[in-house]
Design an enzyme around this catalytic site. Structure first.
Site, short mmCIF file in Angstrom:
data_model
loop_
_atom_site.label_atom_id
_atom_site.label_comp_id
_atom_site.label_asym_id
_atom_site.label_seq_id
_atom_site.Cartn_x
_atom_site.Cartn_y
_atom_site.Cartn_z
N SER A 108 51.44 42.76 59.33
CA SER A 108 51.49 43.40 60.64
C SER A 108 52.90 43.78 61.09
CB SER A 108 50.81 42.46 61.63
OG SER A 108 50.65 43.07 62.87
N ASP B 224 50.60 47.50 61.03
CA ASP B 224 49.23 47.70 60.56
C ASP B 224 48.37 48.39 61.62
OD1 ASP B 224 49.17 45.51 62.23
OD2 ASP B 224 47.68 44.41 61.08
N ARG C 69 56.51 28.21 73.34
CA ARG C 69 55.37 27.91 72.46
C ARG C 69 55.76 28.18 71.00
NH1 ARG C 69 53.38 32.80 70.88
NH2 ARG C 69 51.64 31.83 69.80
C1 G16 Z 1 49.28 38.35 65.78
C2 G16 Z 1 48.10 37.97 66.62
C3 G16 Z 1 48.40 38.22 68.07
C4 G16 Z 1 49.67 37.50 68.47
C5 G16 Z 1 50.80 37.85 67.51
C6 G16 Z 1 52.04 37.02 67.73
O1 G16 Z 1 49.52 39.71 65.92
O2 G16 Z 1 46.99 38.73 66.19
O3 G16 Z 1 47.33 37.78 68.85
O4 G16 Z 1 50.05 37.85 69.76
O5 G16 Z 1 50.39 37.63 66.19
O6 G16 Z 1 51.70 35.68 67.61
P1 G16 Z 1 52.76 34.53 67.60
O7 G16 Z 1 53.54 34.69 68.87
O8 G16 Z 1 51.94 33.30 67.57
O9 G16 Z 1 53.64 34.72 66.41
P2 G16 Z 1 49.79 40.65 64.68
O10 G16 Z 1 49.91 42.01 65.29
O11 G16 Z 1 51.07 40.14 64.06
O12 G16 Z 1 48.61 40.46 63.78
#
Ligand code: G16
Length: 556
Positions: A69, A292, A509
């Site tokens: 992504s 993506d 977080r």
């Molecule tokens: C993924 C998740 C999203 C999330 C993001 C960042 O997005 O599908 O829901 O907001 O990761 O997550 P974190 O802050 O836990 O790293 P993507 O677009 O990378 O698939």
């Protein structure tokens, strides 16, 4: 078909995909995601998991997407990649199977792998005589083909029937899964081909803007990713209905993916991608997809050439208000209740704006959390501030729209528009291209330019920061990730800091997709939001026991 695990074939292929002994894998927010050249065994095993999940669900088709992504793709061996599983309705893998996936990925040897698989077959009551059907795809990352080869070995080991959907966007893969599983039923989601997807979206778009003045051309930053290929396709289907100008389309240039462009760059740096500096004109709209194409961020330059960002919160405000208005005009207010789901990252001003008009719920980061919460409304609008989101129409709501007898032409038009929206919106997952068309529909109906859209509410200044720590798992949260429960005492230090800033809010977080801890802060003034973010990041850094020599200067 055999009703036992094909132990020999799993073992012999598993020996070709050994697990690195020093690594622990975890199926997180977005599946497995880490450095690409460590993922070979994970991909092989995901092939097996997908086949078992399909058998467990009576042979329904499971999706597998190979992507990292928005993560970077430096032109080195340290580029990221990842893989996630898609359940039959096109939604994220059920949570209990995330645990199974983690256990399977960490079995140290081929024999241990067989043992974990045997135990899963028993505990999950998997009937091995059922067929296994899978559809899989990848994004444009150079590490993709080798990882897909490992995945295919997993399918082969299980004797699964696997369809290769090639190089495509994550949301198109989700669409395929739902389309395949609903084929020939009264709930058919569409033709299970790219053509079916593009036809569905472009036809709905054309219906929704029929009779409206065409929108001025839209600049689309494709993040040098797979959205460039899908965008090119979409352009052809849209014809004159909407002119897209695709930028950052270098899908084969090493290191270009998400580099100083794309939705994550724009959201995090709150800046225009430098590559668009001489392209986007004052007053013109532009948008960025991520690597993506499941996230979308809009932006524009005002008359003075100043950059303004329209993120997932602004998209939620725009589209939720539009749906509410259509429901009202249709005379369906009593039957169709619209609600919004956000995360702690939502700008405080957006939450205030939305909560004055609609029920709003806050859940933990991660599409699965938002998606499930949105399913509880008749129409659930969910968007993460990072631009990932969609709108869900419940089946009873779709039935209501189909059966409703409007009594005026205005009601009838509103119902037609709502029905077209159910076609335009990719309801399986956030889809940058589908969301982009939705935004364009609303802007066209409201005759809004970027500035008018932006003026729905004024964002509180905010800042995102990330801190590398030795162990991000030491950070545990509660209250939809708005408060830390560990490390002990850190939350009260954050509270003390926040109280010193007017309109201050901050939370910390652990990321589910990168090996970092994320910090968010907002305050009444820009300089204060920046300062608060940096001071909280400094606290995190100190608390996590990072090497003082590497403490980032701006955190001091
Ligand atoms: C993924 C998740 C999203 C999330 C993001 C960042 O997005 O599908 O829901 O907001 O990761 O997550 P974190 O802050 O836990 O790293 P993507 O677009 O990378 O698939």
């Amino acid at each position: 078909m055999s009703s036992a695990l094909p132990v020999e074939s799993i073992k012999s292929l598993s020996d070709q995909h050994p697990k690195p002994s020093d690594l622990h894998f975890q199926y997180g927010t977005a599946g497995f995601r880490t450095i690409a050249n460590t993922l070979d065994s994970v991909l092989f095993r995901v092939g097996i998991i997908a086949a078992l999940r399909s058998k467990r669900l009576d042979g329904r088709t499971i999706g597998v997407m190979v992507t990292a992504s928005h993560n970077p793709e430096p032109a080195s061996s340290y580029d990221d990649n990842g893989v996630k599983l898609v359940d039959p309705r096109g939604e994220m893998l059920e949570a209990s199977w995330e645990v199974h996936a983690t256990a399977i990925s960490n079995a140290p040897t081929s024999d241990a792998l067989i043992e974990v698989l045997q135990s899963l077959v028993q505990t999950a009551k998997i009937d091995l005589s059922k067929p296994a059907n899978v559809v899989y795809a990848r994004d444009t990352r150079p590490s993709g083909p080798a990882l897909v080869a490992a995945l295919e070995d997993g399918f082969k080991a299980m004797g699964a029937t696997a369809r290769d959907a090639g190089v495509t966007t994550t949301p198109i893969l989700h669409y395929f899964v739902k389309a395949i599983n609903t084929k020939g039923t009264k709930y058919s989601y569409g033709d299970d081909s790219e053509e079916g997807y593009f036809q569905k979206l472009s036809n709905a778009y054309k219906k929704l803007v029929a009779g409206k003045t065409p929108q001025p051309p839209l600049i689309v930053d494709c993040a040098n990713g797979v959205g460039a290929l899908a965008g090119e396709n979409l352009k052809g289907y849209l014809g004159d209905a909407l002119q897209l100008i695709l930028e950052n389309t270098s899908t084969t240039t090493p290191g270009a993916l998400n580099n100083a462009c794309g939705a994550d760059y724009v959201k995090t740096s709150q800046k225009l991608p430098p590559s668009l500096a001489n392209i986007l004109q004052p007053g013109q709209r532009g948008c960025s997809l991520d690597g993506d194409a499941d996230r979308l961020i809009y932006f524009y330059l005002d008359d003075r050439g100043v950059f303004h960002m329209l993120d997932g919160d602004k998209i939620a405000a725009l589209v939720a208000a539009f749906i509410v208005e259509l429901v009202k005009v249709a005379g369906l207010e009593d039957q169709i209740k619209v609600g919004v789901v956000q995360t702690a990252y939502a700008n405080g001003a957006s939450t205030k704006y939305l909560a004055e008009r609609l029920p709003v719920k806050c859940v933990s980061t991660g599409v699965k959390h938002l998606h499930h919460a949105a399913e509880r409304y008749n129409v659930g609008v969910y968007f993460e501030a990072n631009g990932h989101g969609t709108v869900l129409f419940s089946q009873p709501t779709i039935d209501t729209l189909a059966e409703y007898q409007p009594s005026t032409p205005a009601q009838s038009r509103a119902v037609e528009h709502l029905v077209s929206l159910t076609e335009l919106i990719n309801q399986t997952v956030g889809d940058a291209l589908s969301d982009m068309l939705f935004v364009e529909v609303v802007l066209s109906h409201k005759s809004y330019n970027g500035e008018e859209w932006d003026s729905l509410y004024v964002d509180l200044p905010n800042r995102l920061a990330k801190v590398s720590v030795p162990n991000r798992n030491a950070f545990k949260t509660e209250d939809a990730e708005r408060r830390l429960v560990s490390p002990d005492g850190l939350q009260s230090k954050i509270d003390d800091l926040v109280n010193r800033y007017q309109g201050g809010r901050s939370f910390v977080r652990p990321s589910g997709t990168e090996d970092v801890v994320r910090v968010y802060a907002e305050a009444a003034l820009r300089a204060q939001a920046d300062e608060l973010a940096m001071r909280v990041a400094g606290l995190v850094y100190d608390e996590a026991g990072g090497d003082p020599a590497s403490r980032p200067k701006e955190f001091l």
